[in-house]
Design a protein around this motif. Structure first.
Motif, PDB file in Angstrom:
ATOM      1  N   LYS A  33      10.460   7.864   0.662  1.00  0.00           N
ATOM      2  CA  LYS A  33      11.819   8.313   0.911  1.00  0.00           C
ATOM      3  C   LYS A  33      12.602   8.215  -0.384  1.00  0.00           C
ATOM      4  CE  LYS A  33      15.747   7.533   3.957  1.00  0.00           C
ATOM      5  NZ  LYS A  33      16.321   6.689   5.037  1.00  0.00           N
ATOM      6  N   GLU A  34      13.575   9.069  -0.521  1.00  0.00           N
ATOM      7  CA  GLU A  34      14.357   9.113  -1.741  1.00  0.00           C
ATOM      8  C   GLU A  34      14.958   7.733  -2.036  1.00  0.00           C
ATOM      9  OE1 GLU A  34      18.117  11.573  -3.696  1.00  0.00           O
ATOM     10  OE2 GLU A  34      17.400  12.027  -1.678  1.00  0.00           O
ATOM     11  N   GLY A  35      14.672   7.292  -3.241  1.00  0.00           N
ATOM     12  CA  GLY A  35      15.157   5.972  -3.637  1.00  0.00           C
ATOM     13  C   GLY A  35      14.259   4.827  -3.196  1.00  0.00           C
ATOM     14  N   GLN A  36      13.103   5.108  -2.540  1.00  0.00           N
ATOM     15  CA  GLN A  36      12.200   4.058  -2.040  1.00  0.00           C
ATOM     16  C   GLN A  36      10.799   4.308  -2.578  1.00  0.00           C
ATOM     17  OE1 GLN A  36      13.172   1.480  -0.235  1.00  0.00           O
ATOM     18  NE2 GLN A  36      15.291   2.215  -0.060  1.00  0.00           N
ATOM     19  N   LEU A  37      10.638   4.323  -3.900  1.00  0.00           N
ATOM     20  CA  LEU A  37       9.351   4.612  -4.533  1.00  0.00           C
ATOM     21  C   LEU A  37       8.402   3.435  -4.366  1.00  0.00           C
ATOM     22  CD1 LEU A  37       7.626   6.526  -6.247  1.00  0.00           C
ATOM     23  CD2 LEU A  37       8.618   5.457  -8.298  1.00  0.00           C
ATOM     24  N   LEU A  38       7.212   3.713  -3.835  1.00  0.00           N
ATOM     25  CA  LEU A  38       6.171   2.694  -3.668  1.00  0.00           C
ATOM     26  C   LEU A  38       4.851   3.356  -4.007  1.00  0.00           C
ATOM     27  CD1 LEU A  38       5.533  -0.210  -2.784  1.00  0.00           C
ATOM     28  CD2 LEU A  38       5.104   0.703  -0.479  1.00  0.00           C
ATOM     29  N   LEU A  39       4.261   3.003  -5.165  1.00  0.00           N
ATOM     30  CA  LEU A  39       3.088   3.688  -5.686  1.00  0.00           C
ATOM     31  C   LEU A  39       1.791   3.222  -5.051  1.00  0.00           C
ATOM     32  CD1 LEU A  39       4.053   3.781  -9.473  1.00  0.00           C
ATOM     33  CD2 LEU A  39       4.358   5.552  -7.745  1.00  0.00           C
ATOM     34  N   GLY A  40       1.727   2.096  -4.528  1.00  0.00           N
ATOM     35  CA  GLY A  40       0.462   1.622  -3.934  1.00  0.00           C
ATOM     36  C   GLY A  40       0.378   0.110  -4.026  1.00  0.00           C
ATOM     37  N   GLY A  41      -0.833  -0.382  -4.145  1.00  0.00           N
ATOM     38  CA  GLY A  41      -1.048  -1.817  -4.250  1.00  0.00           C
ATOM     39  C   GLY A  41      -1.177  -2.507  -2.920  1.00  0.00           C
ATOM     40  N   LYS A  42      -1.380  -1.742  -1.828  1.00  0.00           N
ATOM     41  CA  LYS A  42      -1.493  -2.336  -0.503  1.00  0.00           C
ATOM     42  C   LYS A  42      -2.920  -2.288   0.005  1.00  0.00           C
ATOM     43  CE  LYS A  42       2.911  -3.107  -0.045  1.00  0.00           C
ATOM     44  NZ  LYS A  42       3.460  -4.464   0.097  1.00  0.00           N
ATOM     45  N   GLU A  43      -3.906  -1.931  -0.877  1.00  0.00           N
ATOM     46  CA  GLU A  43      -5.278  -1.760  -0.442  1.00  0.00           C
ATOM     47  C   GLU A  43      -5.849  -3.031   0.179  1.00  0.00           C
ATOM     48  OE1 GLU A  43      -4.091  -1.056  -3.307  1.00  0.00           O
ATOM     49  OE2 GLU A  43      -4.352   1.094  -3.721  1.00  0.00           O
ATOM     50  N   ASN A  44      -5.528  -4.180  -0.398  1.00  0.00           N
ATOM     51  CA  ASN A  44      -6.095  -5.447   0.095  1.00  0.00           C
ATOM     52  C   ASN A  44      -5.419  -5.933   1.380  1.00  0.00           C
ATOM     53  OD1 ASN A  44      -7.819  -5.555  -2.134  1.00  0.00           O
ATOM     54  ND2 ASN A  44      -6.290  -6.632  -3.386  1.00  0.00           N
ATOM     55  N   GLN A  45      -4.259  -5.387   1.749  1.00  0.00           N
ATOM     56  CA  GLN A  45      -3.516  -5.869   2.898  1.00  0.00           C
ATOM     57  C   GLN A  45      -3.660  -4.981   4.123  1.00  0.00           C
ATOM     58  OE1 GLN A  45       0.558  -6.450   1.735  1.00  0.00           O
ATOM     59  NE2 GLN A  45      -0.002  -7.311  -0.262  1.00  0.00           N
ATOM     60  N   LEU A  46      -4.413  -3.846   3.980  1.00  0.00           N
ATOM     61  CA  LEU A  46      -4.499  -2.902   5.087  1.00  0.00           C
ATOM     62  C   LEU A  46      -5.140  -3.525   6.319  1.00  0.00           C
ATOM     63  CD1 LEU A  46      -5.544   0.294   3.103  1.00  0.00           C
ATOM     64  CD2 LEU A  46      -3.302  -0.235   4.069  1.00  0.00           C
ATOM     65  N   ALA A  47      -6.195  -4.281   6.113  1.00  0.00           N
ATOM     66  CA  ALA A  47      -6.895  -4.867   7.265  1.00  0.00           C
ATOM     67  C   ALA A  47      -6.019  -5.873   7.994  1.00  0.00           C
ATOM     68  CB  ALA A  47      -8.193  -5.530   6.796  1.00  0.00           C
ATOM     69  N   SER A  48      -5.222  -6.680   7.237  1.00  0.00           N
ATOM     70  CA  SER A  48      -4.377  -7.691   7.880  1.00  0.00           C
ATOM     71  C   SER A  48      -3.203  -7.073   8.628  1.00  0.00           C
ATOM     72  CB  SER A  48      -3.853  -8.674   6.827  1.00  0.00           C
ATOM     73  OG  SER A  48      -3.055  -7.990   5.881  1.00  0.00           O
ATOM     74  N   MET A  49      -2.800  -5.882   8.245  1.00  0.00           N
ATOM     75  CA  MET A  49      -1.673  -5.220   8.910  1.00  0.00           C
ATOM     76  C   MET A  49      -2.128  -4.194   9.932  1.00  0.00           C
ATOM     77  SD  MET A  49       1.036  -4.685   5.774  1.00  0.00           S
ATOM     78  CE  MET A  49      -0.109  -3.726   4.791  1.00  0.00           C
ATOM     79  N   PHE A  50      -3.419  -4.159  10.258  1.00  0.00           N
ATOM     80  CA  PHE A  50      -3.939  -3.146  11.181  1.00  0.00           C
ATOM     81  C   PHE A  50      -3.334  -3.345  12.566  1.00  0.00           C
ATOM     82  CE2 PHE A  50      -7.330  -2.066  14.296  1.00  0.00           C
ATOM     83  CZ  PHE A  50      -7.218  -0.683  14.211  1.00  0.00           C
ATOM     84  N   MET A  51      -2.561  -2.376  12.963  1.00  0.00           N
ATOM     85  CA  MET A  51      -1.923  -2.337  14.275  1.00  0.00           C
ATOM     86  C   MET A  51      -1.135  -3.620  14.569  1.00  0.00           C
ATOM     87  SD  MET A  51      -2.758   0.656  15.117  1.00  0.00           S
ATOM     88  CE  MET A  51      -2.212   0.801  16.794  1.00  0.00           C
TER      89      MET A  51
END
Length: 548
Positions: free
Chosen positions: A108-126
């Motif tokens: 979203k405009e003004g909310q730039l987030l390039l990445g870095g969440k690869e290791n947290q995807l499993a912990s945030m699953f659903m």
């Protein structure tokens, strides 16, 4: 009046209790309401986030399968319609255990987030996770091929929780405002209820204070609409009614007493006038007795006023009563003789009988008046201040022997033995007169009472120094002893076993006064019936000395 140590009033206590309960209840209910609303808002936020993640995951499957990032980014750009979506990333799964790689993203405009969440995807699953600062919510979802059910990648969403925070804030403020309003309403009604309850209580209290000041026990407290307070008012009225009855009875009793006192005063006045001339000497004697009696009570501080008055009255009234009876008989016989003389019918035999009766009555009057004089003398001896005698130095053994010598005319016809155990060289300086009277009274008490049924008794007198300035006299006899009833009152005045047989009961009382007042000492007694008696007398002396 009781000390005013309690500071709380019923008013303040009532308001404090009501407001405390209300505040506690509102705090609990408001907390539960806020907690429930926050939980509901968060559940709604998480449900919407999960639904959005599932929709994005299902729509991204075809794009990951075709490996066309431009198309998926175009699809993700439609999330701009959802203001609460801050970031959306699509990660493509890698073969083996390699970490997924970012494939496409939406910011979203003004909310730039390039990445870095690869290791947290499993912990945030659903499982949506709220950030520490509470500003956004994060979650992830798996992307599957709908035909082969093979995982193609991951969807990462970051959703703003600003709306959630606003709802929570509004809920808290709303509940706080409602609680404050309810507290204000509760305070208002508590004050009203407090006035309803404490108003009648204050009225009763003011009524009782006014009644107490004015002593108007005919007044009555008014009732109340509250049952308990009405019962209290009834109880107060019953109390006032009984007090009114009591005061009336008391006034009647006082009036009766006043009339009775007036009649008694008239009777006493008439009898006093009638007997004044004949009993002038008796009145003076009784006045002296009363003076000595008051002096004994003041000096000796003994709780025996009743026995003393009873003893004096009994001992004095008996001989005086006999004297009055004898004199009355003489007056009657004199009137008869005078009448016969005037009528010239007086016979020699009647005159002789009158003379014999007169002689007998005069002897009775003399003996009883002499007995009364002896009693008065003994009583005066008890009350005389023994401290007026000055101290002198003397040998203790010599003083005891002089006392025994003075008693020799009274003891020479008796077979009693008196033994003296004392250092013949012991000399002290103190008052000899009281010691003389003490030993004489103890010896005669043993002879008259202790050896009453014995032909030969033994008296032991032992004197010794218990310290450098205190002398101890131990007097013992082997007589019949003293009963417990007499022993506990032995030093009270007019306590005797020979009442009516010549005993006045003043001997041991005189001994006690001499020891405690004249010698400033102490006396104790030990005795059992059949085992004799022992008196231990300890008193201070000065200049005690013995020859080595």
């Amino acid at each position: 009046m009781t000390d005013k140590v309690v500071k709380l009033t019923i008013k303040s206590l009532f308001i404090w209790v009501v407001m405390s309960i209300t505040t506690f209840s509102l705090a609990v209910l408001s907390s539960l309401a806020v907690y429930t609303q926050i939980k509901t808002y968060r559940h709604e936020l998480e449900s919407n986030a999960l639904m959005l993640a599932k929709l994005v995951a299902s729509s991204s499957a075809m794009y990951l399968y075709d490996e066309t990032p431009e198309r998926i980014e175009l699809a993700l750009s439609n999330l701009a319609a959802a203001d609460h979506v801050l970031n959306a990333h699509v990660y493509k799964a890698q073969s083996g255990n390699l970490e997924p790689q970012i494939f496409a993203s939406y910011n979203k405009e003004g909310q730039l987030l390039l990445g870095g969440k690869e290791n947290q995807l499993a912990s945030m699953f659903m499982t949506p996770q709220l950030a520490d600062n509470g500003q956004y919510l994060e979650l992830s979802a798996k992307v599957f091929d709908t035909e082969t059910n093979i995982q193609l990648g991951w969807i990462y969403l970051r959703i703003s929780s600003e709306n959630f925070n606003q709802l929570v804030g509004k809920s808290i403020w709303l509940n706080l405002a409602v609680a404050l309003a309810l507290l204000a309403i509760s305070f208002y009604f508590a004050v009203r209820m407090q006035r309803i309850v404490t108003g009648p209580v204050e009225d009763i209290a003011n009524f009782l204070q006014r009644t107490s000041r004015q002593r108007d026990y005919s007044a009555r407290a008014s009732g109340s609409t509250i049952r308990e307070l009405d019962i209290l008012a009834d109880a107060v009225n019953v109390m006032l009614f009984r007090m009114q009855e009591y005061m009336q009875k008391q006034r009647q009793a006082e009036e009766q007493h006043r009339k009775l006192n007036a009649s008694l005063e008239d009777m006493v006045s008439h009898r006093t006038i009638a007997l004044k001339d004949a009993n002038q000497e008796l009145i003076q004697t009784l006045e002296k007795l009363h003076q000595f009696q008051r002096q004994i009570v003041q000096n000796e501080k003994m709780a025996s006023l009743g026995d003393m008055v009873a003893g004096v009255a009994h001992e004095v009234n008996t001989p005086i009563g006999l004297g009055v009876t004898a004199s009355t008989m003489m007056l009657d016989r004199l009137a008869v003789i005078q009448k016969d003389f005037e009528n010239k019918t007086l016979k020699a035999s009647a005159m002789k009988r009158f003379l014999d009766e007169s002689n007998e009555n005069l002897n009775i009057i003399y003996r009883n008046l002499n007995r009364a004089a002896e009693l008065i003398s003994s009583f005066k001896q008890v009350a005389v201040d023994q401290t007026s005698e000055s101290s002198r130095s003397f040998c203790v053994v010599q003083l005891v022997n002089e006392i025994l010598l003075s008693l020799q005319p009274r003891l020479k016809k008796l077979k009693h033995n008196i033994n003296v155990d004392c250092d013949p060289t012991l000399s002290v300086e103190t008052k000899a007169g009281p010691i003389n009277q003490i030993l004489i009274n103890l010896i005669m008490n043993s002879v008259i009472h202790g050896f009453e049924t014995m032909d030969e008794g033994t008296i032991d007198i032992r004197a010794e120094m218990v310290s450098s300035n205190k002398l101890k006299l131990v007097y013992t006899d082997n007589g019949k002893g003293i009963s417990p009833e007499i022993r506990k009152r032995i030093f009270d005045p007019f306590v005797t076993t020979k009442r009516g047989q010549g005993g006045s009961g003043l001997g041991m009382h005189l001994v006690y006064n001499l020891v405690t007042q004249a010698l400033n000492g102490s006396i104790s007694i030990t005795s059992e019936e059949g085992n004799g008696v022992e008196f231990v007398i300890i008193f201070p002396v000065v200049n005690a000395k013995t020859s080595e």
